[in-house]
Design an enzyme around this catalytic site. Structure first.
Site, mmCIF file in Angstrom:
data_model
loop_
_atom_site.group_PDB
_atom_site.id
_atom_site.type_symbol
_atom_site.label_atom_id
_atom_site.label_comp_id
_atom_site.label_asym_id
_atom_site.label_seq_id
_atom_site.Cartn_x
_atom_site.Cartn_y
_atom_site.Cartn_z
ATOM 1 N N GLY A 18 0.748 -1.244 -0.367
ATOM 2 C CA GLY A 18 0.107 -0.074 0.088
ATOM 3 C C GLY A 18 0.781 1.329 -0.050
ATOM 4 C CB SER A 20 4.887 2.578 -4.348
ATOM 5 O OG SER A 20 4.929 1.241 -4.478
ATOM 6 C CE1 TYR A 156 2.093 -9.756 -11.543
ATOM 7 C CE2 TYR A 156 1.438 -9.645 -14.020
ATOM 8 C CZ TYR A 156 1.491 -9.184 -12.548
ATOM 9 O OH TYR A 156 0.491 -8.179 -12.287
ATOM 10 C CB THR A 158 1.606 -19.233 -14.031
ATOM 11 O OG1 THR A 158 2.304 -19.573 -15.377
ATOM 12 C CG2 THR A 158 1.395 -20.464 -13.278
#
Length: 251
Positions: A18, A20, A156, A158
């Site tokens: 939480g 950036s 990523y 998957t």
């Protein structure tokens, strides 16, 4: 302009990643609703939390924690629930969309990518649900790359397909406890990281051509959907994946 969700005022909310990008927009979005927000990130965002506290009713609680540290993750979630109250909403947002050619992926890279992009989502959801005795909303960030079958980021993609499946399984299992579980598949949101690493003019134009809406997405473009899912106004919406991508994919 952001709508006001009156039931989110003073509600306990937790957000991973939480500090950036999309996560920071979410943290501020809930703070602006008057929620009691807790968030974690692996980098130090104490100043960000303090700045929000100066502008909104509640100063967000910040935990510096790597989401792959399961014990640390559980401890942060438990502490936030103890201080802010049982959760109304929990947002799994932290992720790492590192690019890598499938032929070059090592076993260590595969394990690392699934740890940060899938494994922690399950254990964070497990800890969040334990602190939702009266029901609540778990919102998992997946990715439009699953619908696109994006190349060059197989671990990523998957992981994010797994998030969609996990969302449906948890929604079914925890529905009798009035816990709603949904996922969001955002399109290409131009965070500072995306702009620094991958958003060259050609890639930007190609993606804009694929969108129905011809405006590049910004982090705040996803906030309204998350607030909606967190609110009681979405009380009968669960086990779904909402695609927020300016019309690239039809689902």
């Amino acid at each position: 302009m952001t709508a006001t969700f009156h039931d989110l005022k003073d509600a306990s909310v937790f957000i991973t990643g939480g500090g950036s990008g999309i996560g920071a927009a979410l943290t501020e979005g809930f703070a602006a609703q008057g929620a009691k927000v807790a968030f974690l990130d692996r980098d130090n965002y104490k100043n960000f939390a303090a700045d929000l506290g100066a502008r909104y009713a509640h100063t967000p609680m910040f935990f510096q924690c790597d989401v792959t540290d399961t014990d640390g993750l559980r401890q942060a979630i438990a502490e936030a629930a103890e201080k802010n109250g049982k959760f109304k909403a929990f947002v799994n947002n932290a992720a790492n969309d590192q690019r890598m050619e499938a032929a070059d992926v090592t076993e260590a890279q595969w394990d690392t990518m699934l740890d940060v992009n899938l494994k922690h989502y399950f254990f964070a959801s497990q800890a969040a649900a334990a602190n939702m005795p009266d029901g609540g909303s778990i919102i998992n960030f997946s990715s439009g790359s699953v619908h696109m079958g994006a190349a060059g980021m197989a671990p990523y993609v998957t992981s994010n397909a797994g998030i969609m499946g996990m969302t449906r399984a948890l929604a079914r299992e925890w529905g009798p406890r009035a816990i709603r579980v949904n996922s969001i598949a955002p399109g290409w949101v131009l965070t500072e990281k995306q702009l620094a690493k991958w958003a060259n003019p050609e890639a930007l134009q190609n993606h804009l051509n694929a969108q129905c809406l011809k405006t590049h997405m910004q982090p705040q473009d996803v906030v309204g959907t998350v607030l909606f899912l967190a609110s009681d106004i979405a009380s009968m919406l669960t086990s779904q994946c909402l695609t927020v991508d300016a019309g690239v994919n039809a689902t």
